[in-house]
Design a protein around this motif. Sequence first.
Motif, PDB file in Angstrom:
ATOM      1  N   ILE A  34     -60.184  38.739  37.736  1.00 28.71           N
ATOM      2  CA  ILE A  34     -58.663  38.966  38.246  1.00 28.71           C
ATOM      3  C   ILE A  34     -58.323  37.734  39.002  1.00 28.71           C
ATOM      4  O   ILE A  34     -57.239  37.096  38.853  1.00 28.71           O
ATOM      5  CB  ILE A  34     -58.773  40.001  38.878  1.00 28.71           C
ATOM      6  N   ALA A  35     -59.310  37.337  40.149  1.00 27.22           N
ATOM      7  CA  ALA A  35     -58.849  36.229  40.997  1.00 27.22           C
ATOM      8  C   ALA A  35     -58.439  34.959  40.020  1.00 27.22           C
ATOM      9  O   ALA A  35     -57.671  34.163  40.491  1.00 27.22           O
ATOM     10  CB  ALA A  35     -59.817  35.975  41.975  1.00 27.22           C
ATOM     11  N   ALA A  36     -59.382  34.750  38.772  1.00 24.36           N
ATOM     12  CA  ALA A  36     -59.283  33.540  38.193  1.00 24.36           C
ATOM     13  C   ALA A  36     -58.115  33.683  37.287  1.00 24.36           C
ATOM     14  O   ALA A  36     -57.505  32.555  37.297  1.00 24.36           O
ATOM     15  CB  ALA A  36     -60.301  33.686  37.130  1.00 24.36           C
ATOM     16  N   LYS A  37     -57.387  34.523  37.298  1.00 23.67           N
ATOM     17  CA  LYS A  37     -56.143  34.757  36.506  1.00 23.67           C
ATOM     18  C   LYS A  37     -55.104  34.322  37.427  1.00 23.67           C
ATOM     19  O   LYS A  37     -54.354  33.684  36.898  1.00 23.67           O
ATOM     20  CB  LYS A  37     -56.075  36.060  35.915  1.00 23.67           C
ATOM     21  N   ILE A  38     -55.142  35.001  38.634  1.00 24.20           N
ATOM     22  CA  ILE A  38     -54.228  34.541  39.528  1.00 24.20           C
ATOM     23  C   ILE A  38     -54.391  32.937  39.809  1.00 24.20           C
ATOM     24  O   ILE A  38     -53.103  32.230  39.800  1.00 24.20           O
ATOM     25  CB  ILE A  38     -54.557  35.253  40.969  1.00 24.20           C
ATOM     26  N   VAL A  39     -55.366  32.433  40.121  1.00 25.48           N
ATOM     27  CA  VAL A  39     -55.580  30.972  40.381  1.00 25.48           C
ATOM     28  C   VAL A  39     -55.202  30.255  39.061  1.00 25.48           C
ATOM     29  O   VAL A  39     -54.161  29.273  39.260  1.00 25.48           O
ATOM     30  CB  VAL A  39     -57.022  30.482  40.671  1.00 25.48           C
ATOM     31  N   ASN A  40     -55.313  30.787  37.819  1.00 28.76           N
ATOM     32  CA  ASN A  40     -55.010  30.031  36.652  1.00 28.76           C
ATOM     33  C   ASN A  40     -53.562  29.890  36.612  1.00 28.76           C
ATOM     34  O   ASN A  40     -52.800  29.087  36.247  1.00 28.76           O
ATOM     35  CB  ASN A  40     -55.376  30.991  35.500  1.00 28.76           C
ATOM     36  N   ARG A  41     -52.524  31.119  37.179  1.00 34.17           N
ATOM     37  CA  ARG A  41     -51.245  31.006  37.090  1.00 34.17           C
ATOM     38  C   ARG A  41     -50.548  29.894  37.961  1.00 34.17           C
ATOM     39  O   ARG A  41     -49.722  29.288  37.615  1.00 34.17           O
ATOM     40  CB  ARG A  41     -50.974  32.711  37.558  1.00 34.17           C
ATOM     41  N   GLU A  42     -51.160  29.723  38.982  1.00 31.37           N
ATOM     42  CA  GLU A  42     -50.686  28.653  39.982  1.00 31.37           C
ATOM     43  C   GLU A  42     -51.093  27.208  39.603  1.00 31.37           C
ATOM     44  O   GLU A  42     -50.497  26.368  39.435  1.00 31.37           O
ATOM     45  CB  GLU A  42     -51.357  28.770  41.435  1.00 31.37           C
ATOM     46  N   VAL A  43     -52.305  27.128  38.688  1.00 32.09           N
ATOM     47  CA  VAL A  43     -52.653  25.854  38.184  1.00 32.09           C
ATOM     48  C   VAL A  43     -51.884  25.316  37.177  1.00 32.09           C
ATOM     49  O   VAL A  43     -51.264  24.519  36.956  1.00 32.09           O
ATOM     50  CB  VAL A  43     -54.305  25.716  37.670  1.00 32.09           C
ATOM     51  N   ASN A  44     -51.294  26.484  36.357  1.00 35.97           N
ATOM     52  CA  ASN A  44     -50.718  26.249  35.177  1.00 35.97           C
ATOM     53  C   ASN A  44     -49.130  25.590  35.621  1.00 35.97           C
ATOM     54  O   ASN A  44     -48.484  25.110  34.809  1.00 35.97           O
ATOM     55  CB  ASN A  44     -50.388  27.413  34.402  1.00 35.97           C
ATOM     56  N   LYS A  45     -48.732  25.943  36.769  1.00 37.14           N
ATOM     57  CA  LYS A  45     -47.299  25.744  37.150  1.00 37.14           C
ATOM     58  C   LYS A  45     -47.329  24.736  38.409  1.00 37.14           C
ATOM     59  O   LYS A  45     -46.482  24.510  38.943  1.00 37.14           O
ATOM     60  CB  LYS A  45     -46.491  27.040  37.554  1.00 37.14           C
ATOM     61  N   ALA A  46     -48.558  24.333  38.591  1.00 39.10           N
ATOM     62  CA  ALA A  46     -48.864  23.606  39.643  1.00 39.10           C
ATOM     63  C   ALA A  46     -47.767  22.470  40.114  1.00 39.10           C
ATOM     64  O   ALA A  46     -47.312  22.124  40.971  1.00 39.10           O
ATOM     65  CB  ALA A  46     -50.118  22.814  39.797  1.00 39.10           C
ATOM     66  N   ASN A 122     -58.846  15.767  40.552  1.00 36.26           N
ATOM     67  CA  ASN A 122     -57.996  15.857  39.330  1.00 36.26           C
ATOM     68  C   ASN A 122     -56.955  16.734  39.425  1.00 36.26           C
ATOM     69  O   ASN A 122     -56.242  16.619  38.293  1.00 36.26           O
ATOM     70  CB  ASN A 122     -59.080  16.362  38.169  1.00 36.26           C
ATOM     71  N   ILE A 123     -56.725  17.362  40.422  1.00 39.12           N
ATOM     72  CA  ILE A 123     -55.457  18.567  40.410  1.00 39.12           C
ATOM     73  C   ILE A 123     -54.126  17.768  40.214  1.00 39.12           C
ATOM     74  O   ILE A 123     -53.622  18.097  39.492  1.00 39.12           O
ATOM     75  CB  ILE A 123     -55.514  19.090  41.858  1.00 39.12           C
ATOM     76  N   ASP A 124     -54.076  16.680  40.890  1.00 34.25           N
ATOM     77  CA  ASP A 124     -52.682  15.952  40.924  1.00 34.25           C
ATOM     78  C   ASP A 124     -52.232  15.014  39.710  1.00 34.25           C
ATOM     79  O   ASP A 124     -51.173  14.535  39.362  1.00 34.25           O
ATOM     80  CB  ASP A 124     -52.634  14.959  42.133  1.00 34.25           C
ATOM     81  N   VAL A 125     -53.353  14.988  38.932  1.00 32.46           N
ATOM     82  CA  VAL A 125     -53.179  14.134  37.858  1.00 32.46           C
ATOM     83  C   VAL A 125     -53.293  15.137  36.394  1.00 32.46           C
ATOM     84  O   VAL A 125     -53.581  14.466  35.439  1.00 32.46           O
ATOM     85  CB  VAL A 125     -54.395  12.802  37.719  1.00 32.46           C
ATOM     86  N   ASN A 126     -53.310  16.236  36.578  1.00 31.08           N
ATOM     87  CA  ASN A 126     -53.176  17.150  35.313  1.00 31.08           C
ATOM     88  C   ASN A 126     -54.494  17.102  34.450  1.00 31.08           C
ATOM     89  O   ASN A 126     -54.410  17.313  33.414  1.00 31.08           O
ATOM     90  CB  ASN A 126     -52.015  16.795  34.676  1.00 31.08           C
ATOM     91  N   VAL A 127     -55.506  16.810  35.161  1.00 27.32           N
ATOM     92  CA  VAL A 127     -56.799  16.848  34.526  1.00 27.32           C
ATOM     93  C   VAL A 127     -57.602  18.213  34.622  1.00 27.32           C
ATOM     94  O   VAL A 127     -57.570  18.746  35.781  1.00 27.32           O
ATOM     95  CB  VAL A 127     -57.609  15.478  34.656  1.00 27.32           C
ATOM     96  N   ALA A 128     -58.554  18.559  33.722  1.00 28.07           N
ATOM     97  CA  ALA A 128     -59.389  19.948  33.987  1.00 28.07           C
ATOM     98  C   ALA A 128     -59.972  19.910  35.230  1.00 28.07           C
ATOM     99  O   ALA A 128     -60.656  19.142  35.909  1.00 28.07           O
ATOM    100  CB  ALA A 128     -60.210  19.973  32.783  1.00 28.07           C
ATOM    101  N   ILE A 129     -59.787  21.386  35.784  1.00 26.62           N
ATOM    102  CA  ILE A 129     -60.595  21.533  36.930  1.00 26.62           C
ATOM    103  C   ILE A 129     -61.302  22.917  36.751  1.00 26.62           C
ATOM    104  O   ILE A 129     -61.031  23.512  35.458  1.00 26.62           O
ATOM    105  CB  ILE A 129     -59.626  21.465  38.206  1.00 26.62           C
ATOM    106  N   GLY A 166     -58.482  24.508  31.537  1.00 25.11           N
ATOM    107  CA  GLY A 166     -58.376  23.094  30.680  1.00 25.11           C
ATOM    108  C   GLY A 166     -57.225  23.463  29.754  1.00 25.11           C
ATOM    109  O   GLY A 166     -56.281  23.849  30.281  1.00 25.11           O
ATOM    110  N   SER A 167     -57.185  22.813  28.685  1.00 23.47           N
ATOM    111  CA  SER A 167     -56.158  22.866  27.553  1.00 23.47           C
ATOM    112  C   SER A 167     -56.103  24.260  27.258  1.00 23.47           C
ATOM    113  O   SER A 167     -55.062  24.982  27.000  1.00 23.47           O
ATOM    114  CB  SER A 167     -56.711  22.322  26.155  1.00 23.47           C
ATOM    115  N   SER A 168     -57.304  25.252  27.503  1.00 30.94           N
ATOM    116  CA  SER A 168     -57.023  26.646  27.554  1.00 30.94           C
ATOM    117  C   SER A 168     -57.845  27.161  28.765  1.00 30.94           C
ATOM    118  O   SER A 168     -58.766  26.329  29.199  1.00 30.94           O
ATOM    119  CB  SER A 168     -57.586  27.425  26.284  1.00 30.94           C
ATOM    120  N   THR A 169     -57.814  28.328  29.550  1.00 29.61           N
ATOM    121  CA  THR A 169     -58.571  28.558  30.422  1.00 29.61           C
ATOM    122  C   THR A 169     -59.670  29.600  29.943  1.00 29.61           C
ATOM    123  O   THR A 169     -59.470  30.624  29.264  1.00 29.61           O
ATOM    124  CB  THR A 169     -57.726  29.285  31.546  1.00 29.61           C
ATOM    125  N   MET A 170     -60.877  29.211  30.496  1.00 35.14           N
ATOM    126  CA  MET A 170     -62.037  29.877  29.946  1.00 35.14           C
ATOM    127  C   MET A 170     -62.851  30.488  31.059  1.00 35.14           C
ATOM    128  O   MET A 170     -62.881  29.800  32.109  1.00 35.14           O
ATOM    129  CB  MET A 170     -63.008  29.048  28.905  1.00 35.14           C
TER     130      MET A 170
END
Length: 334
Positions: A34-46, A122-129, A166-170
């Motif tokens: 669940i936490a991963a999905k919440i973080v993913n939501r922010e990562v995707n619109k960072a 890599n956060i600010d340059v849109n590379v997989a984290i 990344g290109s998808s979230t796993m």
Amino acid sequence: MIAVKTLGQFIIEKQTDFPYAKGELSRLLRDIGIAAKIVNREVNKAGLVNILGDAGTVNVQGEGQKKLDVYANEQFIAALRSGGECCVVASEEHDECVYIESEISKNAKYIVAIDPLDGSSNIDVNVAIGTIFSIYRRQSLEGKPLISDVLQKGSEQVAAGYVIYGSSTMLVYSTGKGVNGFTLDPSIGEFCLSHPNMTIPKNGSIYSINEGNYVHFPQGVKDYIKYCQEEDGKTGRPYTSRYIGSMVADIHRNLIKGGIFLYPVSSAYPNGKLRLVYECNPMAFILEQAGGLATDGMNRILDIVPNRLHQRSAIFLGSEVMVKKLMSFLKRTD
Ligand code: AHG
Ligand code: MN
Ligand code: MN
Ligand code: MN
């Protein structure tokens, strides 16, 4: 139409692997999902919300914290706190352990060590984290958990996993019975089984290392890099060099394609850079479960008994044949 199997369904199905467990580990894994999905939501619109850039604070590692480091840390700890199955969290972003002393957690039997956001550069340059987590059973029987409950050697892990944004979230994890990968389907908000029984190829042709530190590497590592770069059709050399700078992304690629990840000691990091408790141990657990090897150059990573929460270690992990070849170079120069 392939039948979708969600992470939740898979966890419940696999619960039979643990006849004595009454569902706590299952619940804990779901809380992390669940936490991963919440973080993913922010990562995707960072890029669209005010979550890029520096938080203006420094963590115990002496690293400038990124806003997403802090956000991810808060989300995972909040999920673990509300889930009630975890009694203490060891996080990269906290100097000391975070004890969960709520009413519902007082009998919790699991310890979680976590790198909430791996690959911050890599956060600010849109590379997989990524996120890396490691789960232990507490050994002490009552009262406040002890630091010895947290500083267990990696072979004592009951589960470990990572999330790759990344290109998808796993979400990829193991409970000691193989490795399974789940891809987030945003249309239903569920992690769905996409990579059952992940195994790393026994050999590979990708090596991942920050060659910028070459001059400081031990001679055996230098010799191995030269070996990777030699022309030799029989062994498929020269190998391919691939380095992303996010441990999760580099290792996830090598897990799927075969390869070796190396972070040796260097002048900047005389004991290695990566942290044993919440980076090396969980990744080593997963790679061994997938049929790979993980060493610090002398010891199996999972055999090292940690003595400090944020202690660092050299790490070499990946395809068995490649790690053994590297070890042969390290031995020559012992
Ligand atoms: P973190 O962002 O959690 O602090 O981890 C960063 C680590 C790891 O993700 C990566 O493999 C390594 O730092 C890269 O280090 P260099 O930039 O020195 O190569
Ligand atoms: Mn960091
Ligand atoms: Mn990290
Ligand atoms: Mn981190």
